[in-house]
Write a protein that holds these residues in place. Structure first.
Motif, PDB file in Angstrom:
ATOM      1  N   THR A   3       0.843  -1.196   0.000  1.00 50.33           N
ATOM      2  CA  THR A   3       0.000   0.000   0.000  1.00 50.33           C
ATOM      3  C   THR A   3       0.883   1.252   0.000  1.00 50.33           C
ATOM      4  OG1 THR A   3      -1.757   1.129   1.199  1.00 50.33           O
ATOM      5  CG2 THR A   3      -0.167  -0.049   2.525  1.00 50.33           C
ATOM      6  N   ASN A   4       0.293   2.350  -0.382  1.00 45.26           N
ATOM      7  CA  ASN A   4       1.029   3.617  -0.383  1.00 45.26           C
ATOM      8  C   ASN A   4       0.849   4.335   0.940  1.00 45.26           C
ATOM      9  OD1 ASN A   4       2.248   3.777  -2.916  1.00 45.26           O
ATOM     10  ND2 ASN A   4       0.357   4.458  -3.884  1.00 45.26           N
ATOM     11  N   ARG A   5       1.949   4.645   1.566  1.00 42.59           N
ATOM     12  CA  ARG A   5       1.888   5.504   2.745  1.00 42.59           C
ATOM     13  C   ARG A   5       2.538   6.823   2.371  1.00 42.59           C
ATOM     14  NH1 ARG A   5       1.708   4.318   8.122  1.00 42.59           N
ATOM     15  NH2 ARG A   5       1.854   6.571   8.197  1.00 42.59           N
ATOM     16  N   GLY A   6       1.877   7.919   2.741  1.00 39.93           N
ATOM     17  CA  GLY A   6       2.413   9.226   2.388  1.00 39.93           C
ATOM     18  C   GLY A   6       2.630  10.101   3.595  1.00 39.93           C
ATOM     19  N   TYR A  71       5.851  13.170   0.279  1.00 38.66           N
ATOM     20  CA  TYR A  71       6.684  11.960   0.275  1.00 38.66           C
ATOM     21  C   TYR A  71       5.779  10.741   0.216  1.00 38.66           C
ATOM     22  CZ  TYR A  71      10.264  15.224   1.751  1.00 38.66           C
ATOM     23  OH  TYR A  71      11.126  16.279   1.813  1.00 38.66           O
ATOM     24  N   ARG A  72       6.265   9.705  -0.469  1.00 34.62           N
ATOM     25  CA  ARG A  72       5.436   8.496  -0.584  1.00 34.62           C
ATOM     26  C   ARG A  72       6.330   7.258  -0.546  1.00 34.62           C
ATOM     27  NH1 ARG A  72       2.205   9.297  -5.432  1.00 34.62           N
ATOM     28  NH2 ARG A  72       4.034   8.627  -6.567  1.00 34.62           N
ATOM     29  N   LYS A  73       5.840   6.249   0.148  1.00 38.33           N
ATOM     30  CA  LYS A  73       6.604   5.006   0.256  1.00 38.33           C
ATOM     31  C   LYS A  73       5.651   3.837   0.088  1.00 38.33           C
ATOM     32  CE  LYS A  73      10.173   3.061   3.192  1.00 38.33           C
ATOM     33  NZ  LYS A  73      10.979   3.223   4.386  1.00 38.33           N
ATOM     34  N   ILE A  74       6.061   2.846  -0.715  1.00 44.13           N
ATOM     35  CA  ILE A  74       5.234   1.643  -0.849  1.00 44.13           C
ATOM     36  C   ILE A  74       5.660   0.676   0.245  1.00 44.13           C
ATOM     37  CG2 ILE A  74       4.630  -0.302  -2.350  1.00 44.13           C
ATOM     38  CD1 ILE A  74       5.360   1.581  -4.729  1.00 44.13           C
ATOM     39  N   ILE A  75       4.700   0.218   1.009  1.00 40.54           N
ATOM     40  CA  ILE A  75       5.050  -0.679   2.120  1.00 40.54           C
ATOM     41  C   ILE A  75       4.160  -1.909   2.092  1.00 40.54           C
ATOM     42  CG2 ILE A  75       5.960   1.048   3.719  1.00 40.54           C
ATOM     43  CD1 ILE A  75       2.990   0.608   5.030  1.00 40.54           C
ATOM     44  N   ASP A  76       4.638  -2.979   2.677  1.00 39.65           N
ATOM     45  CA  ASP A  76       3.826  -4.188   2.794  1.00 39.65           C
ATOM     46  C   ASP A  76       2.844  -4.022   3.933  1.00 39.65           C
ATOM     47  OD1 ASP A  76       4.904  -5.565   0.690  1.00 39.65           O
ATOM     48  OD2 ASP A  76       6.605  -6.288   1.884  1.00 39.65           O
ATOM     49  N   LYS A  77       1.610  -4.414   3.682  1.00 35.87           N
ATOM     50  CA  LYS A  77       0.547  -4.275   4.701  1.00 35.87           C
ATOM     51  C   LYS A  77       0.959  -4.954   6.010  1.00 35.87           C
ATOM     52  CE  LYS A  77      -3.361  -2.035   4.167  1.00 35.87           C
ATOM     53  NZ  LYS A  77      -4.360  -2.052   3.155  1.00 35.87           N
ATOM     54  N   GLU A  78       1.623  -6.136   5.900  1.00 37.01           N
ATOM     55  CA  GLU A  78       1.987  -6.905   7.099  1.00 37.01           C
ATOM     56  C   GLU A  78       2.909  -6.097   8.015  1.00 37.01           C
ATOM     57  OE1 GLU A  78       2.289  -8.619   3.908  1.00 37.01           O
ATOM     58  OE2 GLU A  78       0.190  -8.982   4.367  1.00 37.01           O
ATOM     59  N   ASP A  79       3.840  -5.345   7.345  1.00 33.15           N
ATOM     60  CA  ASP A  79       4.785  -4.546   8.123  1.00 33.15           C
ATOM     61  C   ASP A  79       4.071  -3.521   9.009  1.00 33.15           C
ATOM     62  OD1 ASP A  79       6.533  -5.952   6.720  1.00 33.15           O
ATOM     63  OD2 ASP A  79       7.494  -4.275   5.679  1.00 33.15           O
ATOM     64  N   GLU A  80       2.873  -3.146   8.548  1.00 31.52           N
ATOM     65  CA  GLU A  80       2.098  -2.138   9.274  1.00 31.52           C
ATOM     66  C   GLU A  80       1.747  -2.609  10.678  1.00 31.52           C
ATOM     67  OE1 GLU A  80      -0.359   1.089   7.700  1.00 31.52           O
ATOM     68  OE2 GLU A  80       1.689   1.120   8.428  1.00 31.52           O
ATOM     69  N   GLN A  81       1.396  -3.933  10.749  1.00 27.65           N
ATOM     70  CA  GLN A  81       0.888  -4.467  12.003  1.00 27.65           C
ATOM     71  C   GLN A  81       1.921  -4.423  13.128  1.00 27.65           C
ATOM     72  OE1 GLN A  81      -1.610  -6.587   9.374  1.00 27.65           O
ATOM     73  NE2 GLN A  81      -1.861  -4.477   9.775  1.00 27.65           N
TER      74      GLN A  81
END
Ligand code: TPP
Ligand code: SF4
Ligand code: SF4
Ligand code: SF4
Lengths: 81, 257
Positions: A3-6, A71-81
């Motif tokens: 997902t995109n986190r900004g 700023y924008r970074k693509i991150i894995d959803k799992e890493d969010e948890q």
């Protein structure tokens, strides 16, 4: 799932509080700072809900004064948890 | 994931163009002028013309445009920007030469200069900020003021019997043989801003290829003169201005993308 986190950085002393960025953001990230003004006496905006930002840059593109860095970074959803 | 993990140079997706310096712009909050300034700076950077561009600034709110974009500039007398641009481009053909003018400057006191420069097919681009009013001097009626629109000099609304009809310079420009690209755009939404950028880029490229003269009108807001908030001014523009000044390309003989 990724997902995109900004994140945005507002140059508050360049901001004139026109609020066009507030309207342009579909994620409700930005609001006018409450009862505060900058060095020029203008109200200014802040990222009040920074976690909602997806880094789409709409706010920055419509800003007449070029106050917003995005700023924008693509991150894995799992890493969010 | 914290904000600090995201805010780092490799993740940067948007910032103020380099050519736009840090001098605070004097425009009213929410004024369209700033958005167009940013587009011009971005385009010049993308074309790699930072050292080879000469802008001609007008009399009107954009009189200080030269303070904000770090390119070469000339300041023209009221309405005379296309004449000055003609001279600069003829003497210095490898330069990208453009004018930046309001509707009071371009469609009133400078109508003759505008039409003749376009008709001669000078290799210049004219950026025309149409906010239907004299912004700088306090919101007087301009030739572009809409029928019924209230201004400080027509407080009961523009009446064609008394004040004549709105002047559509861009339409006139599209009928002139010297023009190669004539377009009308706006800068009120992300989509419209990207389209306006494409149009200005095409006008600049056409001028460098010597295809003729170009005019890009940006239907704009003057929220102070209109006595509306910036958001309301955008609404009013979409509702009223776009009917009189219909957006889109009016002429394109450039064969450029
Ligand atoms: C020879 C001359 N006549 C009149 C003026 C007064 N004047 C200054 S700006 C302006 C019109 C500006 O309107 P516009 O070109 O629409 O630009 P805006 O301020 O709306 O961006 C006028 C009439 C002047 N400066 N010089
Ligand atoms: S980058 Fe997009 S999501 Fe983030 S604050 Fe700006 S408009 Fe909102
Ligand atoms: S659009 Fe720019 S100047 Fe207007 S409130 Fe937002 S950051 Fe400030
Ligand atoms: S008076 Fe109108 S055109 Fe001039 S800076 Fe203010 S809003 Fe913009």
């Amino acid at each position: 799932m990724s997902t995109n986190r900004g994140a945005i950085v507002v140059d508050k002393d360049r901001c004139k509080g026109c609020a066009l960025c507030v309207l342009a953001c579909s994620k409700g990230v930005i609001s006018l700072a409450v009862r505060k003004v900058n060095v020029h006496g203008y109200p200014y905006v802040e990222p009040m809900n920074p976690d909602n930002c997806i880094g789409c840059a709409s706010c920055a593109i419509v800003c007449p004064d070029g106050c917003i860095e995005v700023y924008r970074k693509i991150i894995d959803k799992e890493d969010e948890q | 994931m914290t904000e600090n993990d995201i805010i780092s140079p490799e993740n940067l997706v948007y910032k103020k163009p380099e050519l736009m310096n840090d001098t605070p712009m004097h425009y009213c909050p929410g004024c369209s002028h700033g958005v167009v300034h940013k587009l011009i700076a971005e385009i010049i950077e993308e074309m790699g013309m930072e050292e080879k561009t000469v802008g001609v600034s007008p009399v009107g709110c954009a009189v200080f445009a030269y303070r904000y974009l770090d390119i070469d500039w000339q300041e023209a007398a009221h309405g005379r920007a296309p004449a000055l641009a003609t001279a600069i481009k003829r003497l210095w053909p490898d330069r990208l030469v453009f004018t930046y003018q309001g509707d009071g400057d371009l469609a009133c006191i400078g109508t003759a200069e505008t039409i003749h420069a376009l008709n001669r097919g000078e290799h210049i681009a004219i950026i025309f900020i149409n906010n239907a009013i004299y912004g700088m001097t306090g919101g007087q009626m301009a030739p572009t003021t809409l029928i019924g629109q209230k201004t400080s000099t027509c407080p009961y609304g523009r009446d064609p019997e008394l004040h004549g009809y709105p002047l559509n310079i861009t339409e006139i420009a599209s009928t002139l043989r010297g023009t190669c690209y004539v377009s009308r755009q706006s800068v009120d939404t992300v989509g419209s801003i990207l389209k306006a950028k494409k149009a200005i880029r095409k006008a600049f490229e056409a001028s460098m290829k010597g295809l003729g003269s170009s005019l890009v009108e940006i239907v704009s807001t003057c929220n102070s003169g209109w006595k509306l908030s910036p958001a309301e001014a955008n609404e009013w523009m979409r509702e009223k201005m776009f009917k009189e000044y219909v957006k889109g390309d009016l002429k394109d003989t450039t064969n450029l993308k």
